[in-house]
Write a protein that holds these residues in place. Structure first.
Motif, PDB file in Angstrom:
ATOM      1  N   ALA A 182      21.319  17.111 -11.814  1.00  0.00           N
ATOM      2  CA  ALA A 182      19.880  16.854 -11.912  1.00  0.00           C
ATOM      3  C   ALA A 182      19.524  16.126 -13.208  1.00  0.00           C
ATOM      4  CB  ALA A 182      19.101  18.162 -11.809  1.00  0.00           C
ATOM      5  N   GLY A 183      20.328  16.327 -14.241  1.00  0.00           N
ATOM      6  CA  GLY A 183      20.046  15.663 -15.517  1.00  0.00           C
ATOM      7  C   GLY A 183      20.042  14.147 -15.396  1.00  0.00           C
ATOM      8  N   ILE A 184      20.876  13.623 -14.522  1.00  0.00           N
ATOM      9  CA  ILE A 184      20.952  12.164 -14.347  1.00  0.00           C
ATOM     10  C   ILE A 184      19.727  11.664 -13.592  1.00  0.00           C
ATOM     11  CG2 ILE A 184      22.317  10.288 -13.312  1.00  0.00           C
ATOM     12  CD1 ILE A 184      24.772  12.306 -13.874  1.00  0.00           C
ATOM     13  N   LEU A 185      19.336  12.405 -12.560  1.00  0.00           N
ATOM     14  CA  LEU A 185      18.088  12.068 -11.857  1.00  0.00           C
ATOM     15  C   LEU A 185      16.922  12.065 -12.835  1.00  0.00           C
ATOM     16  CD1 LEU A 185      16.139  11.755  -9.423  1.00  0.00           C
ATOM     17  CD2 LEU A 185      16.283  14.242  -9.121  1.00  0.00           C
ATOM     18  N   ILE A 186      16.848  13.086 -13.671  1.00  0.00           N
ATOM     19  CA  ILE A 186      15.734  13.225 -14.626  1.00  0.00           C
ATOM     20  C   ILE A 186      15.751  12.068 -15.634  1.00  0.00           C
ATOM     21  CG2 ILE A 186      14.845  14.672 -16.517  1.00  0.00           C
ATOM     22  CD1 ILE A 186      15.693  17.127 -14.764  1.00  0.00           C
ATOM     23  N   ARG A 187      16.931  11.646 -16.036  1.00  0.00           N
ATOM     24  CA  ARG A 187      17.039  10.503 -16.952  1.00  0.00           C
ATOM     25  C   ARG A 187      16.401   9.260 -16.311  1.00  0.00           C
ATOM     26  NH1 ARG A 187      22.953   9.614 -17.801  1.00  0.00           N
ATOM     27  NH2 ARG A 187      22.788   7.711 -16.550  1.00  0.00           N
ATOM     28  N   TYR A 188      16.737   8.992 -15.054  1.00  0.00           N
ATOM     29  CA  TYR A 188      16.159   7.834 -14.359  1.00  0.00           C
ATOM     30  C   TYR A 188      14.656   8.014 -14.142  1.00  0.00           C
ATOM     31  CZ  TYR A 188      20.394   5.157 -13.618  1.00  0.00           C
ATOM     32  OH  TYR A 188      21.501   4.388 -13.819  1.00  0.00           O
ATOM     33  N   TRP A 189      14.271   9.229 -13.837  1.00  0.00           N
ATOM     34  CA  TRP A 189      12.843   9.532 -13.618  1.00  0.00           C
ATOM     35  C   TRP A 189      12.025   9.202 -14.871  1.00  0.00           C
ATOM     36  CZ3 TRP A 189      10.327  10.899  -9.216  1.00  0.00           C
ATOM     37  CH2 TRP A 189       9.013  11.345  -9.346  1.00  0.00           C
ATOM     38  N   ASP A 190      12.555   9.642 -16.006  1.00  0.00           N
ATOM     39  CA  ASP A 190      11.833   9.436 -17.261  1.00  0.00           C
ATOM     40  C   ASP A 190      11.798   7.955 -17.641  1.00  0.00           C
ATOM     41  OD1 ASP A 190      11.300  12.113 -17.426  1.00  0.00           O
ATOM     42  OD2 ASP A 190      12.913  12.573 -18.833  1.00  0.00           O
ATOM     43  N   LEU A 191      12.894   7.259 -17.389  1.00  0.00           N
ATOM     44  CA  LEU A 191      12.921   5.815 -17.686  1.00  0.00           C
ATOM     45  C   LEU A 191      11.897   5.081 -16.823  1.00  0.00           C
ATOM     46  CD1 LEU A 191      16.763   5.215 -18.051  1.00  0.00           C
ATOM     47  CD2 LEU A 191      15.030   4.868 -19.836  1.00  0.00           C
ATOM     48  N   GLN A 192      11.783   5.483 -15.570  1.00  0.00           N
ATOM     49  CA  GLN A 192      10.817   4.875 -14.654  1.00  0.00           C
ATOM     50  C   GLN A 192       9.395   4.995 -15.208  1.00  0.00           C
ATOM     51  OE1 GLN A 192       9.928   7.188 -11.237  1.00  0.00           O
ATOM     52  NE2 GLN A 192       9.367   5.476  -9.937  1.00  0.00           N
ATOM     53  N   GLN A 193       9.094   6.139 -15.823  1.00  0.00           N
ATOM     54  CA  GLN A 193       7.746   6.351 -16.369  1.00  0.00           C
ATOM     55  C   GLN A 193       7.394   5.312 -17.429  1.00  0.00           C
ATOM     56  OE1 GLN A 193       6.110   9.074 -14.814  1.00  0.00           O
ATOM     57  NE2 GLN A 193       8.046   9.060 -13.725  1.00  0.00           N
ATOM     58  N   THR A 194       8.417   4.806 -18.110  1.00  0.00           N
ATOM     59  CA  THR A 194       8.163   3.821 -19.155  1.00  0.00           C
ATOM     60  C   THR A 194       8.592   2.431 -18.680  1.00  0.00           C
ATOM     61  OG1 THR A 194      10.323   4.349 -20.111  1.00  0.00           O
ATOM     62  CG2 THR A 194       8.410   5.491 -21.021  1.00  0.00           C
TER      63      THR A 194
END
Lengths: 204, 204
Positions: B155-167
């Motif tokens: 899940a940490g990798i998904l969250i990394r992409y999720w957070d990058l998407q926000q910016t």
């Protein structure tokens, strides 16, 4: 008898205020402290408290429903028009506390001296056995609604009574047993029912 | 091209048998081994396999439904006549493996080279963060339906992409990343998708 607010003003029943538009409250609903909330409400508030403080992640599972018919009206939300309650195959609550799996069922009883075993069903007991075999933390939370006291009881004790019942034993767990082998859950404004404090003592 | 059954007989398309009553099968539905089952079906069968062998206790949560109206016809089961789907506030699967909490979401995509982030929503990502903070084992299972391969991705990798998407980052996780940072889940007849073998390697 007169009650006083913490600020010293006397408490008045709503119908004493003279304002005709205010309906008299249902006397049973007047809350002194924590009383009168359902066990489920208290647990939901407690779980929310734990979640916000990063103490644990515990959720109640949705009620299982067998969906038969769904309408899809144009431009609006799908509407389920025929569905039935299904019996849950697990307990109602589960989650994680410091990496460990916790799992429990909550039951409220109006009985003063016992918890009837008919509050549980086969599938739930089977699920609890499976969780215990898998070294999960598994218990029940029991509320005696008359006295408003709440106990945490290890699932192993429930299972012991369940198995004895199968061979003609009693159909309930005596309150005595719950007091002696269970743990009184501390109640306060927040968290309502601090069951994690017990989990820490008993299981960690 | 001719296919052969394990007993050596050639495989015939149903419409080649000459029996007029047999409907030609939908070509897309012809099953070679495991193919064509939904990811959810495969995971349910896998979880049942684990449960029966006391390897883990993992269940899919019921679909959350907001119940508005219920009829209670005499002598029969309560019938829900108005209800709506609610958005899940957690992931779909959770349970216990050797005392540890495991939690995951399963997603199937028709895309060949990427997993769109729109397959997830805020609440689920928030839940995954909470589970990880609580040291739970948290991942996603991704199936690329064209190639039928399935990956476990932390899940940490998904969250990394999720957070990058926000910016302003990309709106998907490339298949490449999933292949490199995830783990191919072994498929067989039983268990269908042996994700526990990966969990053991990666998290224990």
């Amino acid at each position: 008898m007169t009650f006083y607010y913490p600020n010293g003003k006397p408490y008045k029943e709503p119908f004493e205020t003279g304002k005709k538009t205010i309906k008299p409250m249902n006397k049973n609903k007047i809350q002194y402290g924590n009383r009168g909330m359902s066990l489920e409400d208290d647990l939901n508030l407690t779980n929310q408290y734990y979640l916000e403080r990063q103490m644990a992640v515990v959720h109640k599972k949705p009620t299982p429903v067998q969906i038969v018919k769904v309408d899809y009206p144009k431009r609006s939300q799908a509407k389920i028009t025929e569905a039935y309650y299904r019996r849950a195959s697990t307990t109602d609550y589960n989650g994680v506390f410091q990496g460990k799996y916790i799992d429990f069922e909550a039951k409220e009883t109006h009985n003063v001296n016992l918890l009837p075993l008919k509050n549980f069903h086969d599938h739930q007991i089977k699920h609890m056995r499976q969780v215990m075999m898998q070294q999960g933390i598994c218990f029940i939370i029991v509320k005696f609604s008359k006295k408003q006291d709440v106990y945490l009881l290890d699932a192993g004790i429930l299972i012991r009574y369940w198995d004895l019942q199968q061979t003609g034993g009693r159909k309930s767990i005596p309150r005595e047993t719950i007091e002696r082998e269970g743990h009184l859950v501390p109640q306060s404004y927040l968290p309502r029912l601090d069951y994690l404090s017990i989990v820490k003592q008993v299981y960690l």
